[in-house]
Design a protein around this motif. Structure first.
Motif, short mmCIF file in Angstrom:
data_model
loop_
_atom_site.label_atom_id
_atom_site.label_comp_id
_atom_site.label_asym_id
_atom_site.label_seq_id
_atom_site.Cartn_x
_atom_site.Cartn_y
_atom_site.Cartn_z
N HIS A 16 1.04 -1.05 0.11
CA HIS A 16 0.01 -0.01 0.02
C HIS A 16 0.90 1.31 0.12
O HIS A 16 0.29 2.27 -0.59
N GLY A 94 -7.89 -1.81 -3.86
CA GLY A 94 -7.42 -3.03 -3.21
C GLY A 94 -6.50 -3.92 -3.73
O GLY A 94 -6.48 -5.16 -3.48
N GLY A 97 -4.37 -5.76 -1.68
CA GLY A 97 -4.84 -7.08 -0.82
C GLY A 97 -4.91 -8.06 -1.73
O GLY A 97 -4.69 -9.12 -1.15
N ASN A 155 -12.16 -7.62 -4.00
CA ASN A 155 -12.72 -7.14 -3.09
C ASN A 155 -13.99 -6.33 -3.21
O ASN A 155 -14.16 -5.72 -4.13
N ASN A 340 -15.52 -6.48 1.79
CA ASN A 340 -14.37 -5.88 2.23
C ASN A 340 -14.93 -5.15 3.69
O ASN A 340 -14.33 -4.46 4.32
N GLN A 346 -12.96 0.91 4.81
CA GLN A 346 -13.17 -0.61 4.30
C GLN A 346 -14.45 -0.50 3.63
O GLN A 346 -14.69 -1.38 2.66
N ASP A 356 -10.09 1.87 1.86
CA ASP A 356 -8.73 0.93 2.12
C ASP A 356 -9.07 -0.41 2.11
O ASP A 356 -10.13 -0.78 2.38
N PHE A 357 -8.30 -1.32 1.68
CA PHE A 357 -8.29 -2.82 1.78
C PHE A 357 -8.56 -3.20 3.38
O PHE A 357 -7.75 -2.62 4.09
#
Ligand SMILES: [Zn+2]
Ligand SMILES: [Zn+2]
Length: 379
Positions: A16, A94, A97, A155, A340, A346, A356-357
């Motif tokens: 990230h 993501g 992730g 996700n 997610n 999230q 954000d993942f």
């Protein structure tokens, strides 16, 4: 949090912090390749992506698992401890992730295979512009590493953590970009009869294009024709001689996409001819429709249910596009969504600057991948 989950969380946050744009994923590729080699996989990173091969038993069957590596040209708004260190670039979809879940699966399967055959781990570049899958296929990835089926996880913020959803048939729409140039005759705003005003012809076209979805396709086809830019060379007192219309077409079936293009060309030529002028049109399909094959899709749902994950096996199609479509067009495949979470960063939409993942998804995704491999390549 167990030791592997801790390491995966660190790895995801490191990805990230160092996001790279499509076809520029050099450091990311190196990290992925180094990690796969460290696990003892056979690694091929000479092309635009990274391939890792994990073999177990004596079987010659193979399946492919895909993750995407690229980030987006977005300035991150969050203030957590691992924000992007590359100004104006962010993992806002993501993919940090996705890579980490797949690397976690490789680690689990390398340590405890429980399958028979070959897993082809595919790390592809440039998903966001719809170019990475095509580039890997053009480099011969499917001939060099033949696979019977191919799978991808994306996700899905706003869906409950770990909820698996997919559907047989169309899951993501196609996206085509068009550009129409109208060649009129500019002139004095006080004497329209002397020229051919490109803006009037363009306005007629914008409205006529809207009849394609409403009058030419079956109700509920799910196609969209959007004119998003209307540019002319006119001035306050100068009628424009040239107008350019740009826009975006989404479709949920290849036949509808082809029909939309055909009707667009007819309308453009017809309206231009009515005014005694010419017009050109380009129509480029950047993303084709992602079509899930029935068998791998049923296997994903069965695997997720077997893990007691909340599972939706016939969700509504997504309105976004995915370049995994190109793998699915070549090999029977399944694209699945993994919730997610609904709260906080999230739960923010993909591509937003405060998304954000969810690191809580890392062990769930890795376990889902490993279970799917054992389901499709039973020992
Ligand atoms: Zn994206
Ligand atoms: Zn994405």
């Amino acid at each position: 949090m167990d030791e592997l989950h801790q390491r995966l969380t660190q790895m995801r946050q490191a990805f990230h912090q160092d996001p790279e744009l499509g076809f520029d994923e050099h450091r990311t590729k190196a990290k992925v390749a180094r990690h796969l080699r460290g696990l003892g996989l056979e690694v091929h990173d000479e092309g635009c992506g990274v391939i890792g091969l994990l073999r177990a038993g004596s079987g010659n069957r193979a399946i492919g698992l895909r993750a995407d590596m690229d980030a987006l040209p977005i300035t991150e708004a969050s203030s957590h401890g691992y924000v992007s260190q590359n100004p104006g670039v962010m993992h806002a979809c993501g993919h940090d992730g996705h890579m980490t879940m797949l690397l976690g699966a490789a680690e689990k399967l390398a340590a405890d295979p429980g399958f028979d055959g070959t897993v082809v781990f595919i790390f592809q570049p440039n998903e966001e512009h719809g170019l990475g899958a095509k580039a890997m296929i053009a480099e011969g990835v499917l001939e060099r590493f033949p696979m019977e089926e191919v799978f991808a996880i994306h996700n899905l913020p706003g869906a409950p953590l770990g909820q698996v959803s997919t559907r047989p048939g169309l899951i993501c729409s196609s996206e085509s970009l068009f550009e129409i140039t109208i060649h009129g005759q500019g002139g004095h705003a006080s004497m329209p009869q002397v020229g051919v005003d490109a803006i009037t012809v363009g306005a007629e076209l914008v409205l006529a294009l809207q009849t394609i979805v409403s009058r030419k396709l079956a109700p509920g086809a799910g196609a969209v024709v959007s004119v998003t830019e209307f540019l002319t060379d006119g001035q306050r007192n100068v009628l424009p001689g040239t107008a350019t219309l740009k826009g975006d077409v989404r479709a949920r079936a290849p036949e509808d996409r082809e029909a939309v293009e055909r009707f667009m060309r007819q309308i453009v030529q017809g309206v231009a001819a009515t005014h005694g002028i010419s017009a050109d049109m380009t129509f480029n399909t950047e993303f084709i429709e992602t079509i899930n094959a029935p068998e791998p899709t049923a296997a994903v749902a069965a695997t997720a249910r077997g893990m007691d994950l909340d599972t939706i096996s016939n969700r509504t199609p997504m309105s976004f596009s995915e370049d995994f479509a190109h793998f699915c067009a070549a090999v029977p495949g399944c694209f699945m969504l993994l919730g997610n979470g609904e709260e906080g960063p999230q739960g923010q939409p993909l591509h937003s600057d405060d998304y954000d993942f969810n690191d809580a998804l890392l062990p769930i995704g890795s376990d889902l991948w490993a279970a799917l491999v054992r389901n499709r390549l039973p020992a």
